[in-house]
Enzyme design. Structure first.
Site, PDB file in Angstrom:
ATOM      1  N   ASP A 125      79.687 100.116  43.674  1.00  0.00           N
ATOM      2  CA  ASP A 125      78.709 101.058  43.121  1.00  0.00           C
ATOM      3  C   ASP A 125      77.499 100.388  42.479  1.00  0.00           C
ATOM      4  O   ASP A 125      76.490 101.031  42.263  1.00  0.00           O
ATOM      5  CB  ASP A 125      79.376 101.944  42.067  1.00  0.00           C
ATOM      6  CG  ASP A 125      80.594 102.652  42.616  1.00  0.00           C
ATOM      7  OD1 ASP A 125      80.611 102.912  43.826  1.00  0.00           O
ATOM      8  OD2 ASP A 125      81.522 102.951  41.835  1.00  0.00           O
TER       9      ASP A 125
ATOM     10  N   GLY B 236      85.989  96.715  38.259  1.00  0.00           N
ATOM     11  CA  GLY B 236      84.870  97.559  37.845  1.00  0.00           C
ATOM     12  C   GLY B 236      84.836  97.745  36.337  1.00  0.00           C
ATOM     13  O   GLY B 236      85.539  97.046  35.592  1.00  0.00           O
TER      14      GLY B 236
ATOM     15  N   ARG C 248      84.679  71.909  70.618  1.00  0.00           N
ATOM     16  CA  ARG C 248      83.743  72.733  71.376  1.00  0.00           C
ATOM     17  C   ARG C 248      82.452  72.851  70.581  1.00  0.00           C
ATOM     18  O   ARG C 248      82.478  72.851  69.354  1.00  0.00           O
ATOM     19  CB  ARG C 248      84.296  74.147  71.575  1.00  0.00           C
ATOM     20  CG  ARG C 248      85.530  74.213  72.441  1.00  0.00           C
ATOM     21  CD  ARG C 248      85.182  74.006  73.919  1.00  0.00           C
ATOM     22  NE  ARG C 248      86.362  74.162  74.758  1.00  0.00           N
ATOM     23  CZ  ARG C 248      87.277  73.216  74.997  1.00  0.00           C
ATOM     24  NH1 ARG C 248      87.142  72.025  74.447  1.00  0.00           N
ATOM     25  NH2 ARG C 248      88.306  73.450  75.775  1.00  0.00           N
TER      26      ARG C 248
ATOM     27  N   ARG D 273      53.357  81.923  66.911  1.00  0.00           N
ATOM     28  CA  ARG D 273      53.132  80.780  66.013  1.00  0.00           C
ATOM     29  C   ARG D 273      51.744  80.155  66.169  1.00  0.00           C
ATOM     30  O   ARG D 273      51.510  79.042  65.712  1.00  0.00           O
ATOM     31  CB  ARG D 273      54.207  79.708  66.261  1.00  0.00           C
ATOM     32  CG  ARG D 273      55.595  80.147  65.887  1.00  0.00           C
ATOM     33  CD  ARG D 273      56.484  78.969  65.516  1.00  0.00           C
ATOM     34  NE  ARG D 273      57.766  79.454  65.049  1.00  0.00           N
ATOM     35  CZ  ARG D 273      58.761  79.817  65.852  1.00  0.00           C
ATOM     36  NH1 ARG D 273      58.615  79.739  67.162  1.00  0.00           N
ATOM     37  NH2 ARG D 273      59.896  80.245  65.340  1.00  0.00           N
TER      38      ARG D 273
END
Ligand code: ADP
Length: 737
Positions: free
Chosen positions: A152, A104, A644, A460
């Site tokens: 932040d 920071g 897989r 669509r």
């Protein structure tokens, strides 16, 4: 340069791991050795085992983890010159004179100081005999690349900082969850969020969560009796039918005299003046926790890569720079300038010059504040007597994209607040053809900010033939002055067709603005479309789980993701999950690629690799389908690994919109509405599409779409993210030997 250091310091932020991983791998790929400096500046001061070489595989398996794998700390000793002297000696002993510092504004202030003092520190070490003359001559300067790691988002130099998007995920998950319990009991919840002296998280959290009031340090309530005003709005809100009320408070919130406004004070006010049951939720460290969002992983990865590029290209006496992002472009800002501008906000705040503080945060911060200020109203401003009340229609079209509801809510609320009549068209072009159009009021979109799907319905269908006659009649019957289309390619196509039909149907002579909403992120004139970030997070979460399922087995997963002919989701999810290979439609798949890839996988597994991940865009190749690739890999992998396949399917389109998509939807729609309003005023019937391009919001004339867009493949001719291909390729390489 042959050696660099990397450290994470100060408050941890999600995405720090991705940055470290990218720094390590990008540097190693360029034959630069990397030293991890553990526990931030403490490790730099302590030296010893806290500064060690770090390898390619050491940063494997950390991308999806919150926090920082190399540790962070706050170090008082480094604040003293003597501590920094020790730090310099420890770096010199290892021949390190270039460092990436991820932290920071405190950490980066320390970095700037170390850079400035370096020549003096080297001299002192030389004079006291702690280092040799040769060493001093070899390392006269320290080169620094900074990455702002801070939830932040309180620093100048980047639109967003590493960690703030994930913190917003945590905030929005919490406010979404709280609204349902608040609604059940008709309670008020005061939600306190982090951000120190910066209101970014509170403001964006309130915008994305559809909160009913927000307190931020940069814009204290402008009235002395703000309590009265707030209670009045809450009361009116209840009367208008709001069951759940959420007040978001930044931890640094204050009144205009600088007196803190605490969550307990707000609760007290609401309870005593309204008699409302009010509860406080302080989100606290939850906001720093959990797995980083897809956006934070990719942002941090790109910043890490940029930091290495910067160090390698830097002049020997180059001053420190911080890496940041503007739009989708990586930027570099001199660190001293970034720190000075960040300090200026703090000083303006301390001097109670809030106008200045807000201005210094940037125009989009102020704009967001103004939008939120309107959206939290209990009811819209009544129309000004004598003003022109425009009739503006809103519709969704194309496949569903999370964030469509957020956009419609914004249009309806901001439009009615301007005194206009907002018309909702159901079911895309079908609704426009059938005249399924109704007026939408303020409360009709209550709760829509956080809802996935498309409440108005979307599909669509692209109009054709006699549809244009029906469309013209609907537009006339409802006296529509302008149309806001929030949708995907089929929506855009419909608008292009309406434009073609203008000579036959003059009713089509009205301004239309298209707002990009498609998970595919394939729309013209827009670098990012609403919904793509949510889909990306859905993919990344699913792939994280799939990877975890295979801890013990030697397995390759071939995961198929959506995107039609656009490889955005595939490439970005590969980058965010650390996939070793990604197949995208833009590049296609050749049989030679597959052979090479299976060889590489086999080589990896024979050296102890346990898991492989390949991501394939659904349209990467017609013949080499996911099933084909699975079968091929399975056969070629032999005993080394099994394979897989996972076709993720519609889970990618579902779910509540991510904070990023909600914010994008809100900002784009607000701009689109202002533009449309001005066009109606000026009798300008140009049809445009809106999008973020290079950090600004740009309206592109729909006439230009055929020139910018591949009308066959349904994707922009130039896609900015293709530039990220090379980074993705390097990071996915097997460890070099
Ligand atoms: P952040 O980097 O998240 O803002 P801090 O402000 O706590 O967190 O800073 C982290 C560390 O950076 C401090 O513990 C200290 O070691 C160093 N640091 C911060 N400010 C300075 C400073 N002004 N001079 C030297 N070092 C500093």
């Amino acid at each position: 340069m042959k050696r660099i250091g990397v450290l994470t310091s100060g408050g941890d932020a999600q995405g720090m791991n991705a940055a470290v991983r990218a720094v390590v791998r990008m540097a190693l790929d360029k034959d630069v050795e990397v030293y991890a400096i553990y526990e931030g500046y403490q490790g730099m001061v302590d030296g010893g085992s806290k500064i060690c070489p770090i390898g390619w595989n050491d940063v494997g398996g950390i991308l999806h983890k919150g926090g920082t794998a190399i540790g962070s700390a706050r170090c008082a000793e480094f604040r003293e010159r003597n501590g920094r002297l020790k730090a310099a000696r420890n770096l010199l002993e290892r021949d390190i004179d270039a460092v990436v510092i991820i932290g920071g504004d405190g950490s980066l202030t320390g970095a700037q100081l170390l850079y400035q003092e370096w020549p003096g520190l080297v001299n002192e070490l030389l004079e006291s005999g702690q280092i040799s003359q040769e060493m001093a001559e070899q390392h006269p300067h320290l080169t620094i690349a900074g990455i702002i790691g801070s939830i932040d988002n309180d620093m100048y130099g980047s639109d967003v900082t590493t960690g703030s998007d994930t913190a917003l995920h945590r905030i929005v998950e919490a406010t979404d969850a709280i609204s349902s319990t608040a609604a059940s009991h008709q309670r008020i919840f005061v939600v306190e969020v982090m951000g120190r002296r910066c209101g970014y998280l509170a403001l964006m959290g309130a915008m994305a969560g559809g909160a009913d009031w927000v307190f931020i340090p940069e814009n204290p309530p402008d009235l002395d009796n703000w309590e009265e005003k707030m209670c009045q709005v809450m009361q009116l809100g209840r009367e208008a039918g709001r069951r759940d009320i959420i007040v978001v408070v930044a931890e640094g919130a204050q009144d205009r005299y600088g007196k803190p406004i605490s969550s307990s004070y707000i609760k007290e006010v609401l309870e005593s003046r309204l008699g409302e049951d009010t509860r406080i939720t302080v989100l606290g460290h939850v906001q720093r926790g959990g797995s980083p969002s897809a956006f934070d992983r990719n942002l941090s990865t790109l910043l890490g890569a940029a930091a290495v590029d910067h160090l390698l290209a830097a002049q020997p006496d180059e001053k420190p720079f911080v890496m940041g992002i503007r739009g989708n472009k990586i930027t570099r800002t001199p660190l001293d300038e970034a720190l000075a501008r960040t300090r200026a906000v703090a000083e303006a705040n301390a001097a109670h010059d809030f106008k200045q503080a807000l201005q210094l945060r940037g125009s989009s911060f102020t704009e967001s504040f103004n939008i939120v200020r309107t959206m939290v109203r209990a009811l819209p401003h009544p129309p000004t007597p004598g003003q022109r009340r425009m009739r503006i229609a809103v519709m969704n079209a194309g496949g569903p994209a999370p964030g469509m509801n957020t956009a419609v809510r914004t249009a309806v609320r901001l439009g009615t607040d301007k005194g206009h009549i907002m018309l909702g068209i159901s079911n895309g072009f079908h609704g426009l053809i059938d005249g399924d159009i109704r007026e939408m009021d303020w409360m009709s979109v209550h709760g829509w900010a956080s809802q996935g799907g498309a409440e108005m319905g979307t599909n669509r269908y692209v109009p054709k033939g006699s549809d244009f006659y029906a469309i013209a009649r609907s537009l006339e019957a409802h006296q529509v002055d302008g149309l806001l289309l929030i949708g995907g390619w089929s929506g855009y196509e419909g608008v292009l067709k309406m434009m073609e039909n203008r000579p036959t149907f003059p009713a089509n002579n009205l301004p239309i603005v298209c707002v990009p909403a498609s998970i595919n992120n394939n729309l013209p004139g827009a670098e990012l479309s609403i919904g793509a970030d949510t889909a990306l997070n859905n993919i990344v979460n699913a792939v994280d789980k799939i990877k975890q399922s295979a801890v013990a087995s030697r397995r390759v997963f071939v995961v198929e993701v959506m995107g039609r002919n656009c490889g955005y989701l595939a490439l970005m999810s590969a980058l965010a999950t650390g996939a070793e290979r990604v197949y995208i439609s833009e590049e296609g798949i050749r049989s030679s690629d597959l052979i090479e890839d299976v060889k590489q996988l086999a080589a990896g597994f024979s050296k102890g690799k346990r898991l492989g991940l390949v991501i394939r865009n659904e349209s990467a190749n017609k013949v080499y389908t996911t099933a084909f690739i699975r079968a091929l890999f399975e056969e070629e992998g032999g005993d080394l690994f099994d394979v897989r396949e996972a076709i993720l399917g519609h889970l990618q389109q579902g779910g509540d919109p991510s904070p990023f998509d909600r914010i994008l939807a809100t900002r784009l729609t607000s701009h689109a509405l202002n533009h449309l309003e001005k066009q109606i005023e000026d009798n300008d019937i140009t049809c445009t599409c809106l999008g973020q391009v290079g950090g600004s919001l740009v309206f592109t004339d729909m006439e230009d779409v055929p020139r910018l867009f591949d009308m066959e493949k349904h994707r922009p001719k130039k896609q900015w993210w293709m530039e990220l291909r090379s980074v993705a390729r390097i990071l996915a390489k097997p460890a070099p030997h």
